[in-house]
Design a protein around this motif. Structure first.
Motif: not given
Length: 141
Positions: A31, A34, A38-40, A44-46, A84
């Motif tokens: 991976q 971070p 690219h965060e939403s 969440s990223d997870d 992604t």
């Protein structure tokens, strides 16, 4: 226009009503670090990543794509690169599930050109009313 990224993405179980295909989790050490770009704002990223069948996803808005970017994505997908996941709104109405995508247009188009049956997605559960407000109309009317 859509903003795209192609970080490595973990695979998780599929959503209800989508695909029975099992998926595998990628190694954590593969991976990338971070990246706040690219965060939403929605998931969440997870959050779990699902293999969602392309044919169940509705795309109610016309996409604008850059042909060179789509061709690049096609080549990268053909060589096995992971991208992604797109974000898909998941709406339950009565006993039915509906899936809507608005972004990820370059990844979507590359998957279409490669005749891929599924696309990696993070599901954003929402209500029919919220979807109607977002679209400015009732998509179920």
């Amino acid at each position: 226009m859509c903003r795209e990224a192609h970080d490595r993405a973990p695979r998780m179980p599929t959503p209800p009503g989508a695909s029975s295909q099992d998926t595998q989790r990628t190694k954590k050490d593969s991976q990338p670090a971070p990246n706040p770009l690219h965060e939403s704002a929605f998931v969440s990223d997870d959050a779990p990543v699902h293999d969602v069948p392309m044919h169940v996803i509705h795309r109610p808005l016309q996409s604008t794509t850059d042909e060179n970017k789509v061709r690049t994505f096609v080549r990268e997908m053909q060589r096995g690169d992971d991208f992604t996941p797109i974000e898909v709104l998941w709406v339950q109405k009565g006993d039915d599930d509906f899936y809507f995508a608005f972004g990820g247009c370059h990844r979507w188009e590359a998957h279409k050109r490669l005749s891929r049956p599924t696309i990696k997605a993070k599901l954003v559960k929402t209500t029919p009313k919220s979807l109607s407000i977002y679209l400015g109309r009732d998509p179920f009317a």
